[in-house]
Write a protein that holds these residues in place. Sequence first.
Motif, PDB file in Angstrom:
ATOM      1  N   GLY A   1       0.780  -1.221   0.000  1.00  0.00           N
ATOM      2  CA  GLY A   1       0.000   0.000   0.000  1.00  0.00           C
ATOM      3  C   GLY A   1       0.807   1.263   0.000  1.00  0.00           C
ATOM      4  O   GLY A   1       0.270   2.359   0.101  1.00  0.00           O
ATOM      5  N   GLU A   2       2.166   1.149  -0.104  1.00  0.00           N
ATOM      6  CA  GLU A   2       2.975   2.353  -0.098  1.00  0.00           C
ATOM      7  C   GLU A   2       2.882   3.129  -1.401  1.00  0.00           C
ATOM      8  O   GLU A   2       3.457   4.196  -1.542  1.00  0.00           O
TER       9      GLU A   2
ATOM     10  N   GLU B   1      -8.520  10.755  -7.688  1.00  0.00           N
ATOM     11  CA  GLU B   1      -8.527   9.351  -7.293  1.00  0.00           C
ATOM     12  C   GLU B   1      -8.468   8.447  -8.513  1.00  0.00           C
ATOM     13  O   GLU B   1      -7.787   7.429  -8.505  1.00  0.00           O
ATOM     14  N   VAL B   2      -9.205   8.820  -9.554  1.00  0.00           N
ATOM     15  CA  VAL B   2      -9.212   8.046 -10.790  1.00  0.00           C
ATOM     16  C   VAL B   2      -8.717   8.923 -11.927  1.00  0.00           C
ATOM     17  O   VAL B   2      -9.255  10.019 -12.161  1.00  0.00           O
ATOM     18  N   GLU B   3      -7.683   8.464 -12.618  1.00  0.00           N
ATOM     19  CA  GLU B   3      -7.114   9.221 -13.734  1.00  0.00           C
ATOM     20  C   GLU B   3      -7.437   8.507 -15.038  1.00  0.00           C
ATOM     21  O   GLU B   3      -7.485   7.281 -15.096  1.00  0.00           O
ATOM     22  N   ARG B   4      -7.600   9.321 -16.092  1.00  0.00           N
ATOM     23  CA  ARG B   4      -7.809   8.755 -17.421  1.00  0.00           C
ATOM     24  C   ARG B   4      -6.730   9.262 -18.356  1.00  0.00           C
ATOM     25  O   ARG B   4      -6.532  10.469 -18.485  1.00  0.00           O
ATOM     26  N   HIS B   5      -6.038   8.338 -18.958  1.00  0.00           N
ATOM     27  CA  HIS B   5      -4.990   8.650 -19.930  1.00  0.00           C
ATOM     28  C   HIS B   5      -5.339   7.915 -21.217  1.00  0.00           C
ATOM     29  O   HIS B   5      -5.048   6.728 -21.356  1.00  0.00           O
TER      30      HIS B   5
ATOM     31  N   GLY C   1      -7.597   2.626  -5.292  1.00  0.00           N
ATOM     32  CA  GLY C   1      -8.029   1.240  -5.356  1.00  0.00           C
ATOM     33  C   GLY C   1      -7.020   0.318  -5.996  1.00  0.00           C
ATOM     34  O   GLY C   1      -7.188  -0.903  -5.973  1.00  0.00           O
ATOM     35  N   LEU C   2      -5.945   0.908  -6.588  1.00  0.00           N
ATOM     36  CA  LEU C   2      -4.926   0.136  -7.287  1.00  0.00           C
ATOM     37  C   LEU C   2      -5.562  -0.763  -8.352  1.00  0.00           C
ATOM     38  O   LEU C   2      -5.318  -1.966  -8.422  1.00  0.00           O
TER      39      LEU C   2
ATOM     40  N   MET D   1       2.629  -2.551 -11.270  1.00  0.00           N
ATOM     41  CA  MET D   1       1.705  -1.518 -10.802  1.00  0.00           C
ATOM     42  C   MET D   1       2.464  -0.308 -10.259  1.00  0.00           C
ATOM     43  O   MET D   1       2.156   0.839 -10.593  1.00  0.00           O
ATOM     44  N   ARG D   2       3.466  -0.565  -9.452  1.00  0.00           N
ATOM     45  CA  ARG D   2       4.219   0.553  -8.869  1.00  0.00           C
ATOM     46  C   ARG D   2       4.965   1.338  -9.946  1.00  0.00           C
ATOM     47  O   ARG D   2       5.044   2.570  -9.884  1.00  0.00           O
TER      48      ARG D   2
END
Length: 231
Positions: free
Chosen positions: A121-122, A132-136, A145-146, A162-163
């Motif tokens: 969770g780091e 919180e939610v990005e769109r690219h 929420g990962l 993911m990181r």
Amino acid sequence: MPRVLLIEDDQAVRDGLQIALTYQGHTVDAVESGEEGLARLSAGPADVVVLDLMLPGMDGFEVCRRIRASGDLPIIMLTARNDDIDVVAGLEAGADDYVVKPAQPRVLEARIKAVLRRTGGEQRQAGTSKPEVERHGDLTIDRDGLVVSKHGRPVSLAPTEMRLLLELSASPGRVLSRQQLLESVWDQGYLGDSRLVDACVQRLRAKIEDDAAAPVYVHTLRGFGYRFGPL
């Protein structure tokens, strides 16, 4: 206590690492073959897998691919030599990190702690102002929420993938060197081993790009590093 699944066919190495990791506070389940390791994972969970590459029967590369295909469990591979071919092949198969034999228990413990920190969770940045939610483009990233989606469908990423994506996408258009990514994604002390970065980028592209050979999201700038798009 963190549960470690140790897959190592050499009994002396297996027993030594099991004793050392148990002393350091881990619950260690030690097995001698890839087939037995996969069976143990089917029977019960682990927090991290320490996997020897050179196993009899099903080798470590195939074990790594099967573990990675079924989930995002962190994998640290043990390799008998610091050989580019072995290391890169293991990373491309889905390993998150590696330790060269003879594996010093303190080094292995440090790598285990690092990979567990990265998956615990780091990834969340304190005080961040990003949504919180990005769109690219067609890619959606839920940082809290990962969860990553492409064309509205979830994309399964291993912890290090993911990181890496979170780090690159935090500053679209900014070029990050391999050393910067090593320090932020893999923690410090990796002595500039760019193979970790390059292999992880390759795996990430295979999952988020329509064409990994013509990437839209993770661009390479030769001699400098990587940049996140689309711009």
